[in-house]
Scaffold this active site. Structure first.
Site, PDB file in Angstrom:
ATOM      1  N   ARG A  66      -8.602  -6.658  13.801  1.00 13.62           N
ATOM      2  CA  ARG A  66      -7.842  -5.850  14.750  1.00 13.62           C
ATOM      3  C   ARG A  66      -8.753  -4.711  15.167  1.00 13.62           C
ATOM      4  NH1 ARG A  66      -3.920  -7.467  17.592  1.00 13.62           N
ATOM      5  NH2 ARG A  66      -2.728  -5.510  17.618  1.00 13.62           N
ATOM      6  N   TYR A  91      -9.862  -4.954   3.217  1.00  8.90           N
ATOM      7  CA  TYR A  91      -9.130  -3.779   3.688  1.00  8.90           C
ATOM      8  C   TYR A  91      -9.368  -2.633   2.700  1.00  8.90           C
ATOM      9  CZ  TYR A  91      -4.859  -1.661   5.828  1.00  8.90           C
ATOM     10  OH  TYR A  91      -3.942  -0.867   6.482  1.00  8.90           O
ATOM     11  N   ASP A 101     -10.265   1.121   1.279  1.00  8.07           N
ATOM     12  CA  ASP A 101     -10.241   2.534   1.615  1.00  8.07           C
ATOM     13  C   ASP A 101     -11.595   3.146   1.265  1.00  8.07           C
ATOM     14  OD1 ASP A 101      -7.751   2.929   2.734  1.00  8.07           O
ATOM     15  OD2 ASP A 101      -6.757   3.103   0.789  1.00  8.07           O
ATOM     16  N   ARG A 120       0.410   5.548  16.777  1.00  6.31           N
ATOM     17  CA  ARG A 120       0.579   6.907  16.249  1.00  6.31           C
ATOM     18  C   ARG A 120      -0.173   7.921  17.109  1.00  6.31           C
ATOM     19  NH1 ARG A 120      -2.365   5.401  10.430  1.00  6.31           N
ATOM     20  NH2 ARG A 120      -4.096   4.264  11.357  1.00  6.31           N
ATOM     21  N   ARG A 131       9.546   5.969  -3.389  1.00  7.12           N
ATOM     22  CA  ARG A 131       9.830   6.958  -4.448  1.00  7.12           C
ATOM     23  C   ARG A 131      11.268   7.427  -4.394  1.00  7.12           C
ATOM     24  NH1 ARG A 131       5.380  10.145  -2.407  1.00  7.12           N
ATOM     25  NH2 ARG A 131       3.479   9.331  -3.353  1.00  7.12           N
ATOM     26  N   GLU A 164      -3.223   6.388  19.383  1.00  5.17           N
ATOM     27  CA  GLU A 164      -3.923   5.222  18.821  1.00  5.17           C
ATOM     28  C   GLU A 164      -3.232   3.934  19.276  1.00  5.17           C
ATOM     29  OE1 GLU A 164      -4.772   5.588  14.624  1.00  5.17           O
ATOM     30  OE2 GLU A 164      -4.800   3.417  14.352  1.00  5.17           O
ATOM     31  N   ARG A 178       0.825  -1.208   0.000  1.00  2.00           N
ATOM     32  CA  ARG A 178       0.000   0.000   0.000  1.00  2.00           C
ATOM     33  C   ARG A 178       0.863   1.263   0.000  1.00  2.00           C
ATOM     34  NH1 ARG A 178      -5.180   0.012   2.343  1.00  2.00           N
ATOM     35  NH2 ARG A 178      -4.704   1.802   3.652  1.00  2.00           N
TER      36      ARG A 178
HETATM   37  P1  FAD Z   1     -18.209   1.173   8.339  1.00  2.00           P
HETATM   38  O1  FAD Z   1     -17.762   2.573   8.310  1.00  2.00           O
HETATM   39  O2  FAD Z   1     -17.609   0.246   9.336  1.00  2.00           O
HETATM   40  O3  FAD Z   1     -19.802   1.193   8.535  1.00  2.00           O
HETATM   41  C1  FAD Z   1     -20.546   0.065   8.893  1.00  2.00           C
HETATM   42  C2  FAD Z   1     -21.715   0.558   9.747  1.00  2.00           C
HETATM   43  O4  FAD Z   1     -22.609  -0.546   9.973  1.00  2.00           O
HETATM   44  C3  FAD Z   1     -21.280   1.052  11.131  1.00  2.00           C
HETATM   45  O5  FAD Z   1     -21.788   2.353  11.361  1.00  2.00           O
HETATM   46  C4  FAD Z   1     -21.889   0.034  12.089  1.00  2.00           C
HETATM   47  O6  FAD Z   1     -22.300   0.608  13.328  1.00  2.00           O
HETATM   48  C5  FAD Z   1     -23.088  -0.467  11.282  1.00  2.00           C
HETATM   49  N1  FAD Z   1     -23.538  -1.803  11.690  1.00  2.00           N
HETATM   50  C6  FAD Z   1     -22.783  -2.927  11.730  1.00  2.00           C
HETATM   51  N2  FAD Z   1     -23.540  -3.968  12.165  1.00  2.00           N
HETATM   52  C7  FAD Z   1     -24.781  -3.484  12.383  1.00  2.00           C
HETATM   53  C8  FAD Z   1     -25.985  -4.054  12.857  1.00  2.00           C
HETATM   54  N3  FAD Z   1     -26.051  -5.347  13.212  1.00  2.00           N
HETATM   55  N4  FAD Z   1     -27.093  -3.278  12.963  1.00  2.00           N
HETATM   56  C9  FAD Z   1     -27.038  -1.959  12.650  1.00  2.00           C
HETATM   57  N5  FAD Z   1     -25.912  -1.357  12.205  1.00  2.00           N
HETATM   58  C10 FAD Z   1     -24.789  -2.103  12.081  1.00  2.00           C
HETATM   59  N6  FAD Z   1      -9.795   4.975   4.283  1.00  2.00           N
HETATM   60  C11 FAD Z   1      -9.285   5.956   3.495  1.00  2.00           C
HETATM   61  O7  FAD Z   1      -9.668   6.066   2.323  1.00  2.00           O
HETATM   62  N7  FAD Z   1      -8.359   6.838   3.983  1.00  2.00           N
HETATM   63  C12 FAD Z   1      -7.900   6.782   5.265  1.00  2.00           C
HETATM   64  O8  FAD Z   1      -7.074   7.602   5.668  1.00  2.00           O
HETATM   65  C13 FAD Z   1      -8.417   5.756   6.116  1.00  2.00           C
HETATM   66  N8  FAD Z   1      -7.998   5.649   7.379  1.00  2.00           N
HETATM   67  C14 FAD Z   1      -8.495   4.654   8.170  1.00  2.00           C
HETATM   68  C15 FAD Z   1      -8.050   4.586   9.490  1.00  2.00           C
HETATM   69  C16 FAD Z   1      -8.541   3.607  10.320  1.00  2.00           C
HETATM   70  C17 FAD Z   1      -8.069   3.527  11.764  1.00  2.00           C
HETATM   71  C18 FAD Z   1      -9.491   2.667   9.823  1.00  2.00           C
HETATM   72  C19 FAD Z   1     -10.017   1.576  10.723  1.00  2.00           C
HETATM   73  C20 FAD Z   1      -9.952   2.748   8.527  1.00  2.00           C
HETATM   74  C21 FAD Z   1      -9.456   3.739   7.681  1.00  2.00           C
HETATM   75  N9  FAD Z   1      -9.915   3.873   6.379  1.00  2.00           N
HETATM   76  C22 FAD Z   1      -9.396   4.855   5.570  1.00  2.00           C
HETATM   77  C23 FAD Z   1     -10.958   2.972   5.821  1.00  2.00           C
HETATM   78  C24 FAD Z   1     -12.380   3.514   5.962  1.00  2.00           C
HETATM   79  O9  FAD Z   1     -12.685   3.716   7.333  1.00  2.00           O
HETATM   80  C25 FAD Z   1     -13.351   2.485   5.368  1.00  2.00           C
HETATM   81  O10 FAD Z   1     -13.023   2.178   4.054  1.00  2.00           O
HETATM   82  C26 FAD Z   1     -14.827   2.940   5.364  1.00  2.00           C
HETATM   83  O11 FAD Z   1     -15.151   3.696   6.487  1.00  2.00           O
HETATM   84  C27 FAD Z   1     -15.701   1.706   5.304  1.00  2.00           C
HETATM   85  O12 FAD Z   1     -17.068   2.053   5.215  1.00  2.00           O
HETATM   86  P2  FAD Z   1     -18.169   0.929   5.414  1.00  2.00           P
HETATM   87  O13 FAD Z   1     -19.490   1.569   5.170  1.00  2.00           O
HETATM   88  O14 FAD Z   1     -17.819  -0.269   4.628  1.00  2.00           O
HETATM   89  O15 FAD Z   1     -18.022   0.443   6.938  1.00  2.00           O
HETATM   90  N1  UDP Z   2       3.562   0.767   7.993  1.00  8.40           N
HETATM   91  C1  UDP Z   2       4.764   0.712   8.639  1.00  8.40           C
HETATM   92  N2  UDP Z   2       5.297   1.848   9.182  1.00  8.40           N
HETATM   93  C2  UDP Z   2       4.656   3.028   9.110  1.00  8.40           C
HETATM   94  C3  UDP Z   2       3.430   3.094   8.432  1.00  8.40           C
HETATM   95  C4  UDP Z   2       2.900   1.939   7.892  1.00  8.40           C
HETATM   96  O1  UDP Z   2       5.360  -0.352   8.742  1.00  8.40           O
HETATM   97  O2  UDP Z   2       5.187   4.028   9.643  1.00  8.40           O
HETATM   98  C5  UDP Z   2       3.022  -0.486   7.430  1.00  8.40           C
HETATM   99  C6  UDP Z   2       2.080  -1.206   8.405  1.00  8.40           C
HETATM  100  O3  UDP Z   2       2.259  -2.591   8.236  1.00  8.40           O
HETATM  101  C7  UDP Z   2       0.719  -0.816   7.897  1.00  8.40           C
HETATM  102  C8  UDP Z   2       0.955  -0.749   6.393  1.00  8.40           C
HETATM  103  O4  UDP Z   2       2.265  -0.220   6.271  1.00  8.40           O
HETATM  104  O5  UDP Z   2      -0.267  -1.780   8.232  1.00  8.40           O
HETATM  105  C9  UDP Z   2      -0.040   0.124   5.653  1.00  8.40           C
HETATM  106  O6  UDP Z   2       0.021   1.408   6.204  1.00  8.40           O
HETATM  107  P1  UDP Z   2      -1.197   2.426   6.115  1.00  8.40           P
HETATM  108  O7  UDP Z   2      -0.730   3.737   6.647  1.00  8.40           O
HETATM  109  O8  UDP Z   2      -1.759   2.368   4.753  1.00  8.40           O
HETATM  110  O9  UDP Z   2      -2.207   1.782   7.172  1.00  8.40           O
HETATM  111  P2  UDP Z   2      -3.651   2.285   7.646  1.00  8.40           P
HETATM  112  O10 UDP Z   2      -3.841   3.697   7.183  1.00  8.40           O
HETATM  113  O11 UDP Z   2      -4.612   1.341   7.003  1.00  8.40           O
HETATM  114  O12 UDP Z   2      -3.601   2.151   9.110  1.00  8.40           O
END
Ligand code: FAD
Ligand code: UDP
Length: 366
Positions: free
Chosen positions: A248, A348, A350, A280, A175, A300, A171
């Site tokens: 996780r 996984y 985005d 982080r 560069r 976090e 991911r």
């Molecule tokens: P979710 O957002 O999980 O929505 C699912 C919803 O269903 C939830 O509100 C939940 O409460 C509801 N639900 C589940 N079960 C039930 C039930 N039984 N009854 C009623 N409601 C229910 N993506 C990026 O593009 N850029 C980023 O920088 C980025 N950073 C991230 C950082 C973290 C820490 C994480 C965990 C994810 C990150 N993502 C990022 C990914 C992004 O969060 C997801 O791609 C996106 O939010 C997924 O949307 P979703 O609708 O599939 O799921």
């Molecule tokens: N990663 C790492 N060091 C960093 C940042 C990321 O080793 O400082 C690795 C780690 O395994 C992570 C993966 O790169 O799960 C993808 O990183 P990303 O920032 O895309 O993770 P997310 O935003 O999904 O938490």
């Protein structure tokens, strides 16, 4: 039937698909078990700062249609993600680029950097990378692997890097230019005013019931619509009949620091040593170039998911992938239910990928 569609989950998958279906005249009803809309992109204002409640979210995509779609609800700013890594007090730029190579080895040209990486790759003897460790060393060499990747990855995933799939590290860009942009995508930014505003606007005119778990009133919810769009965990839908998929989870220690205008000078600083217990620190105001007199930071922490925790990241290793495919087979036999999003597809994804999939699914359903 009262509704054409019941949408379970108000995250980006549910919000996107219901917005399109509603625009085409379909009657939609949405429920979410949480007390708010938006799923994991939910932001809430603390002292005028939009706090990313479930972790840092930066929108990026190369798909013009997806970009135009989200921008039709709310304006995005020009935020570019450039996290910094802190390893035992020394700072490195991410993703891996000429700035990082200079900080690591003192090299000033792409040729010098490429030579060191090639040598380290050769010394490691990895030809066909089979796991995250081998993949990382063959991409970037052992110095960067041990300083910036191994500990962070093992803290984040709670597993040895040798037991994790290689794709996770792919991911991140590598560069040979002085470019700290974490993403390669053409479009990038954060919604001005936060993600909750974006989702609120997507759901305009759609009836949403919060604090409502689909499984707590299954017969009723199944009886009110022709079709159900389910975005929760797929294993939960089938009552874990084949066993639990692993996730996780993360938790955040969030602090409002009064009178601190700028805590760390960047929205994301990764701690890549093994000793710091968190992965982080996020300083939320920098996502929107905030000038407030105070700041909000979140540390976090990552841990293994257990029943009752919020599932954040699917753990896409062999064992879980096999289990997921068994559930997927069951899902494909459900005429009335469509499964979509990060939890229901156990991917996984985005944000832009979730929106892309939901737009395609809406087209298909219509
Ligand atoms: P979710 O957002 O999980 O929505 C699912 C919803 O269903 C939830 O509100 C939940 O409460 C509801 N639900 C589940 N079960 C039930 C039930 N039984 N009854 C009623 N409601 C229910 N993506 C990026 O593009 N850029 C980023 O920088 C980025 N950073 C991230 C950082 C973290 C820490 C994480 C965990 C994810 C990150 N993502 C990022 C990914 C992004 O969060 C997801 O791609 C996106 O939010 C997924 O949307 P979703 O609708 O599939 O799921
Ligand atoms: N990663 C790492 N060091 C960093 C940042 C990321 O080793 O400082 C690795 C780690 O395994 C992570 C993966 O790169 O799960 C993808 O990183 P990303 O920032 O895309 O993770 P997310 O935003 O999904 O938490």
């Amino acid at each position: 039937m009262k509704f054409d569609f019941l949408i379970v989950g108000s995250g980006l998958f549910g919000a996107t698909i219901s917005c399109i279906l509603k625009a085409k005249g379909k009657k939609c009803f949405m429920i979410d078990k949480r007390s708010h809309i938006g799923g994991n992109v939910y932001t809430e204002s603390i002292n005028g700062i939009n706090v990313h409640k479930y972790g840092a979210h930066i929108f990026h995509t190369s798909n013009r249609l997806v970009w135009e779609f989200v921008n039709s609800f709310v304006e995005f700013n020009r935020y570019t993600n450039s996290p910094v890594a802190n390893f035992k007090g020394k700072l490195y730029n991410l993703p891996f680029n000429m700035n990082t190579f200079y900080q690591m080895w003192g090299v000033t040209t792409p040729k010098q950097a490429a030579e060191i990486i090639a040598l380290q790759k050769k010394e490691s003897g990895v030809a066909n990378p089979k796991n995250l460790e081998e993949q990382a060393i063959s991409l970037i060499g052992k110095d960067i692997y041990y300083t910036l990747i191994k500990n962070y990855t093992e803290k984040q995933w709670g597993r040895k890097a040798t037991e994790l799939p290689a794709f996770i590290i792919k991911r991140l860009p590598v560069r040979f230019t002085f470019d700290n942009n974490y993403f390669n995508d053409r479009y990038q930014g954060v919604p001005i005013g936060g993600y909750t505003k974006l989702v609120e606007r997507m759901l305009d005119g759609i009836e949403v019931r919060l604090n409502s778990d689909y499984f707590e009133d299954l017969d009723y919810y199944n009886s009110i619509s022709d079709k159900i769009i389910y975005t929760g965990e797929i294993d939960r839908f089938f009552n874990y009949c084949f066993g639990h998929l692993e996730y996780r989870t993360v938790h955040f220690e969030t602090q409002l620091l009064y009178g601190v205008e700028n805590y760390q000078g960047n929205s994301v600083v990764n701690y890549t040593d093994a000793e710091t217990p968190y992965t982080r620190i996020i300083e939320h105001k920098h996502f929107e170039f905030g000038k407030q007199p105070d700041t909000v930071i979140s540390k976090e922490y990552s841990k293994e998911w257990k029943l009752g925790d919020e599932p954040y990241y699917p753990v896409n290793n062999d064992k879980n992938s096999k289990l997921y495919f068994r559930y997927k087979e069951l899902a494909e036999k459900q005429d009335k239910v469509i499964f979509g999003g990060r939890l229901a597809e156990y991917k996984y994804y985005d944000m832009h990928q979730v929106i892309e999939k939901a737009l395609m699914m809406a087209d298909f359903l219509l």
